[in-house]
Design a protein around this motif. Structure first.
Motif, PDB file in Angstrom:
ATOM      1  N   PRO A  22      96.381  29.717  45.427  1.00  0.00           N
ATOM      2  CA  PRO A  22      97.282  28.790  46.132  1.00  0.00           C
ATOM      3  C   PRO A  22      98.592  29.493  46.496  1.00  0.00           C
ATOM      4  CG  PRO A  22      96.473  27.850  44.070  1.00  0.00           C
ATOM      5  CD  PRO A  22      96.120  29.296  44.049  1.00  0.00           C
ATOM      6  N   PRO A  23      99.372  28.933  47.437  1.00  0.00           N
ATOM      7  CA  PRO A  23     100.680  29.517  47.759  1.00  0.00           C
ATOM      8  C   PRO A  23     101.544  29.589  46.508  1.00  0.00           C
ATOM      9  CG  PRO A  23     100.068  27.840  49.359  1.00  0.00           C
ATOM     10  CD  PRO A  23      99.055  27.756  48.259  1.00  0.00           C
ATOM     11  N   PRO A  24     102.084  30.752  46.195  1.00  0.00           N
ATOM     12  CA  PRO A  24     102.831  30.914  44.939  1.00  0.00           C
ATOM     13  C   PRO A  24     104.264  30.403  45.012  1.00  0.00           C
ATOM     14  CG  PRO A  24     102.764  32.982  46.106  1.00  0.00           C
ATOM     15  CD  PRO A  24     101.923  32.025  46.908  1.00  0.00           C
ATOM     16  N   SER A  25     104.846  30.178  43.844  1.00  0.00           N
ATOM     17  CA  SER A  25     106.267  29.849  43.767  1.00  0.00           C
ATOM     18  C   SER A  25     107.114  31.094  43.928  1.00  0.00           C
ATOM     19  CB  SER A  25     106.580  29.196  42.412  1.00  0.00           C
ATOM     20  OG  SER A  25     105.866  28.003  42.244  1.00  0.00           O
ATOM     21  N   ASN A  26     106.557  32.226  43.494  1.00  0.00           N
ATOM     22  CA  ASN A  26     107.305  33.475  43.550  1.00  0.00           C
ATOM     23  C   ASN A  26     106.338  34.642  43.392  1.00  0.00           C
ATOM     24  OD1 ASN A  26     108.689  35.786  41.787  1.00  0.00           O
ATOM     25  ND2 ASN A  26     110.280  34.825  43.036  1.00  0.00           N
ATOM     26  N   ASN A  81     114.013  33.259  42.178  1.00  0.00           N
ATOM     27  CA  ASN A  81     113.880  32.602  43.476  1.00  0.00           C
ATOM     28  C   ASN A  81     112.573  31.824  43.549  1.00  0.00           C
ATOM     29  OD1 ASN A  81     116.310  33.822  44.477  1.00  0.00           O
ATOM     30  ND2 ASN A  81     115.147  35.736  44.688  1.00  0.00           N
ATOM     31  N   VAL A  82     112.672  30.514  43.558  1.00  0.00           N
ATOM     32  CA  VAL A  82     111.493  29.648  43.593  1.00  0.00           C
ATOM     33  C   VAL A  82     111.276  29.161  45.017  1.00  0.00           C
ATOM     34  CG1 VAL A  82     110.451  27.533  42.745  1.00  0.00           C
ATOM     35  CG2 VAL A  82     111.862  28.927  41.221  1.00  0.00           C
ATOM     36  N   GLU A  83     110.154  29.536  45.611  1.00  0.00           N
ATOM     37  CA  GLU A  83     109.863  29.147  46.985  1.00  0.00           C
ATOM     38  C   GLU A  83     109.105  27.829  47.065  1.00  0.00           C
ATOM     39  OE1 GLU A  83     107.831  32.401  48.780  1.00  0.00           O
ATOM     40  OE2 GLU A  83     109.378  33.866  48.256  1.00  0.00           O
ATOM     41  N   LYS A  84     108.361  27.508  46.030  1.00  0.00           N
ATOM     42  CA  LYS A  84     107.558  26.281  46.029  1.00  0.00           C
ATOM     43  C   LYS A  84     107.384  25.809  44.598  1.00  0.00           C
ATOM     44  CE  LYS A  84     102.992  24.487  47.413  1.00  0.00           C
ATOM     45  NZ  LYS A  84     103.530  23.305  48.128  1.00  0.00           N
TER      46      LYS A  84
END
Length: 239
Positions: A22-26, A81-84
């Motif tokens: 899945p798309p990662p947070s970082n 840095n949290v992207e999601k």
């Protein structure tokens, strides 16, 4: 800041199998003596609230490992840095396979808590399902179901102490029969303990009766029923 979530690492940066994640947070590249290591993290929006959520995280890790056998998990990680962000349920939608967990042997009191938790962890280990979240889940479940009264911090601390045990000492795999035998042994110890406590109360009751105390007062003092005191057939009170 320590984050709650799932973090995995792989020694191969350009690995097509990672595209299934899945798309990662970082993501970040870490340097080691063996070269670069890619770290992929999934950050949870909140601390899991129930033992079922912690078990769900354990199931997510099991399925990730099945799909990507070469990855390793980091149990404690920090990201800046949290992207999601995800809820446990949202990340779980990517890993919806049903994972069966064996029914545990419940601890009846605090004395048996660690023993039962260690047996459960040992079972997970030999089934290839052992991650820290699975031990936390069952520790929370024991604490709630058996009304042991531990705080969440205490539960997590005890779960971590079980998880980091030397697994080389877990030399034999416990079958269902052996687990039941171990549980039965614990039950026998509890029975023997209660019998000893009961015998001490009867001895105390004899002394109290000789001092002239009434049966109902003896029952109240020793926290037993009047019928129990009557069955002890105590000697007559001294006048």
């Amino acid at each position: 800041m320590q984050n709650i979530g799932v973090a995995l690492t792989t020694e191969t940066e350009l690995d097509k199998t990672l595209w299934s994640l899945p798309p990662p947070s970082n993501t970040r590249v870490l340097t080691s003596s063996r070269g670069n290591i890619l770290e992929i993290s999934y950050y949870f929006e909140y601390l899991p609230q129930s033992w079922r959520e912690w078990q769900r995280i354990n199931s997510i890790k099991i399925q990730m490992k099945e799909l990507l056998p070469h990855i390793k998990f980091r149990e404690f990680f920090k990201i800046d840095n949290v992207e999601k962000v995800y809820t446990v349920s949202e990340l779980g939608k990517y890993y919806s396979k049903f994972i069966k967990y064996q029914k545990p042997l419940y601890s009846s009191d605090r004395d048996e808590f660690m023993r039962c938790l260690a047996l459960y962890a040992q079972r997970l280990h030999y089934e290839g399902k052992l991650y820290l979240e699975g031990v936390i889940a069952m520790a929370m479940h024991f604490n709630s179901k058996c009304k042991l009264g531990y705080s969440f911090r205490e539960v997590v601390k005890k779960a971590k102490s079980i998880y980091i045990l030397d697994r080389d000492n877990w030399k034999t795999r416990l079958s269902d029969r052996e687990l039941k035998k171990a549980h039965s042994k614990g039950g026998l110890l509890r029975v023997e303990k209660k019998r000893a406590e009961f015998a001490n109360k009867r001895d105390e009751a004899i002394t109290l009766r000789k001092d002239g105390m009434l049966l109902k007062d003896i029952a109240s003092k020793l926290c037993v029923s009047t019928k129990t005191v009557q069955r002890w057939k105590l000697p007559k009170a001294n006048n």
